[in-house]
Design an enzyme around this catalytic site. Structure first.
Site, mmCIF file in Angstrom:
data_model
loop_
_atom_site.group_PDB
_atom_site.id
_atom_site.type_symbol
_atom_site.label_atom_id
_atom_site.label_comp_id
_atom_site.label_asym_id
_atom_site.label_seq_id
_atom_site.Cartn_x
_atom_site.Cartn_y
_atom_site.Cartn_z
ATOM 1 N N ARG A 107 0.817 -0.979 0.131
ATOM 2 C CA ARG A 107 0.010 -0.141 -0.090
ATOM 3 C C ARG A 107 0.854 1.199 -0.044
ATOM 4 O O ARG A 107 1.832 1.508 1.022
ATOM 5 C CB ARG A 107 -0.961 0.059 1.285
ATOM 6 C CG ARG A 107 -1.924 1.087 1.455
ATOM 7 C CD ARG A 107 -2.468 1.168 2.673
ATOM 8 N NE ARG A 107 -3.555 2.462 2.892
ATOM 9 C CZ ARG A 107 -4.757 2.301 2.584
ATOM 10 N NH1 ARG A 107 -5.376 1.109 1.901
ATOM 11 N NH2 ARG A 107 -5.554 3.132 2.674
ATOM 12 N N HIS A 134 -7.276 0.997 -6.849
ATOM 13 C CA HIS A 134 -7.593 0.355 -5.515
ATOM 14 C C HIS A 134 -8.337 -0.902 -5.700
ATOM 15 O O HIS A 134 -9.582 -0.975 -5.504
ATOM 16 C CB HIS A 134 -8.472 1.048 -4.720
ATOM 17 C CG HIS A 134 -8.552 1.075 -3.020
ATOM 18 N ND1 HIS A 134 -7.964 -0.291 -2.836
ATOM 19 C CD2 HIS A 134 -9.198 1.653 -1.988
ATOM 20 C CE1 HIS A 134 -8.182 -0.128 -1.236
ATOM 21 N NE2 HIS A 134 -8.575 0.863 -0.969
ATOM 22 N N GLN A 137 -10.552 -3.129 -3.205
ATOM 23 C CA GLN A 137 -11.801 -2.528 -2.713
ATOM 24 C C GLN A 137 -12.857 -2.743 -3.591
ATOM 25 O O GLN A 137 -14.124 -2.760 -3.101
ATOM 26 C CB GLN A 137 -11.484 -0.954 -2.640
ATOM 27 C CG GLN A 137 -12.805 -0.059 -2.269
ATOM 28 C CD GLN A 137 -13.247 -0.123 -0.636
ATOM 29 O OE1 GLN A 137 -12.351 0.085 -0.011
ATOM 30 N NE2 GLN A 137 -14.594 -0.602 -0.705
ATOM 31 N N ASP A 230 -16.594 9.606 -1.899
ATOM 32 C CA ASP A 230 -15.306 9.354 -1.245
ATOM 33 C C ASP A 230 -14.953 10.515 -0.709
ATOM 34 O O ASP A 230 -15.595 11.731 -1.295
ATOM 35 C CB ASP A 230 -14.173 8.706 -2.215
ATOM 36 C CG ASP A 230 -12.621 8.402 -1.613
ATOM 37 O OD1 ASP A 230 -12.661 8.378 -0.314
ATOM 38 O OD2 ASP A 230 -12.058 7.972 -2.198
ATOM 39 N N CYS A 271 -15.900 4.355 0.670
ATOM 40 C CA CYS A 271 -14.869 3.024 0.835
ATOM 41 C C CYS A 271 -14.436 3.692 2.404
ATOM 42 O O CYS A 271 -13.411 3.001 2.986
ATOM 43 C CB CYS A 271 -13.930 3.493 -0.132
ATOM 44 S SG CYS A 271 -13.340 4.964 -0.387
ATOM 45 N N ARG A 316 -14.459 -6.032 3.031
ATOM 46 C CA ARG A 316 -13.042 -5.986 2.520
ATOM 47 C C ARG A 316 -12.402 -7.257 2.982
ATOM 48 O O ARG A 316 -11.436 -7.731 2.406
ATOM 49 C CB ARG A 316 -12.535 -4.779 3.022
ATOM 50 C CG ARG A 316 -12.916 -3.326 2.889
ATOM 51 C CD ARG A 316 -12.633 -3.018 1.474
ATOM 52 N NE ARG A 316 -11.406 -3.518 0.646
ATOM 53 C CZ ARG A 316 -10.363 -2.636 1.250
ATOM 54 N NH1 ARG A 316 -10.375 -1.787 1.816
ATOM 55 N NH2 ARG A 316 -9.068 -2.890 0.870
#
Length: 332
Positions: A107, A134, A137, A230, A271, A316
């Site tokens: 990440r 991502h 996700q 987001d 998210c 997730r």
């Protein structure tokens, strides 16, 4: 599952439509096993390296818990623990870690870094977020949509807000692969790059999905099955708070915007983290500066029955568990 073994997941296009669907179905299966207490330790004896250059709540927790439930052990390596890109090249680091670990989670910032890790490690490498993409996700998002709407094929997901970020990029590409209609509703200055839009348009020719990028809120939102937003200021962009407010405050997801969909069963996704009240430092700053009780989304929407953000967050873990097991576990 044999087509997943030892595969990287660095961006959404690494897997085909059928493979993404299979991962989502497998995650649903593992989630059911979890709820019934059925063991599924497909990774006993495995060891994973987790390289995190950015802060993380859900992604780090999801990988850690998923690996543990599968029987694997993880070693967390933050940017100050290793010499990645400083005194040691990404290639050299990849070869060292790949000789000791069974898989690597990354990440960070630059997509080129995770691509280099994937090229040289010799073990599966998973993108846990970069500035560009991502992908993990997306697995959770489309599982959540499937759980609530029965299917995601042919549904319309509308992202509202900053359309240049990794979530909007990933939604465009994943939707195009899966046959999901994707709308991006954003001011012109914050719309996805032409190259990303072009790529999505090329991919959608095979799936039959549609893509709409517009600054017109009513046009973009009407008919949406899912409204997604987001944060307006991503990590490292907090100094742009006033600029983003000026551009984006008409695009706040509030009840009036939800009502524009014209649908009775629209769900809301985010998210996370979300600035939806004044219980955080950022939330208080937004209220003090702009008088907004919530920034990209109101508390009313965030806490509504049609908001599925916490189930999305839990997913997730289930989807990452499926990814780890399929690419690095003994499920064959």
């Amino acid at each position: 599952m044999i087509q997943f073994h030892n595969r990287n997941f660095l961006k959404e296009r690494d897997f085909s439509k059928e493979q993404l669907e299979l991962l989502i179905d497998f995650a649903e299966h593992l989630k059911l096993k979890e709820k019934h207490g059925i063991p599924h330790r497909f990774m006993s004896g495995k060891h994973l390296a987790m390289i995190f250059e950015k802060q993380s709540t859900r992604t780090r927790s999801a990988f850690t818990v998923a690996a543990g439930k599968l029987g694997a052990q993880v070693e967390y390596l933050n940017k100050d623990d290793i010499q990645l890109g400083a005194k040691e090249s990404v290639e050299d680091t990849a070869k060292v870690l790949g000789s000791m670990f069974d898989g690597i989670v990354y990440r960070g910032f630059d997509q080129a870094t995770v691509e280099s890790l994937g090229e040289h490690a010799g073990v599966p490498v998973w993108n846990a977020l970069t500035n560009e993409w991502h992908p993990t996700q997306m697995l959770a998002d489309f599982l959540t949509i499937k759980e609530h709407l029965g299917d995601f094929h042919g549904k319309t997901v509308t992202f509202v807000g900053d359309g240049r970020n990794n979530i909007s990029h990933s939604l465009l590409i994943t939707g195009a692969i899966l046959g999901v209609n994707i709308n991006i509703v954003a001011p012109k200055a914050l719309q996805p790059s032409i190259s990303i839009q072009k790529l999505a348009c090329e991919i959608k020719e095979d799936s039959g999905s549609s893509i709409l990028v517009t600054e017109n809120i009513e046009e973009g939102v009407y008919g949406s099955d899912i409204i997604y937003t987001d944060v307006w200021c991503s990590m490292g962009e907090e100094d742009a708070l006033e600029e983003r407010y000026t551009l984006l405050h008409p695009y706040q997801v509030n009840q009036s915007l939800i009502d524009m969909t014209g649908k009775a069963h629209t769900i809301f996704l985010h998210c996370l983290p979300a600035i939806h009240d004044t219980k955080t430092d950022m939330g208080r700053t937004v209220f003090d500066k702009f008088g907004m009780d919530g920034y990209e989304v109101t508390d009313e929407v965030f806490r509504s029955p049609y908001s599925k953000v916490f189930q999305q967050a839990e997913n997730r873990m289930h989807t990452i568990k499926a990814l780890l097991a399929a690419t690095c576990g003994d499920v064959y």
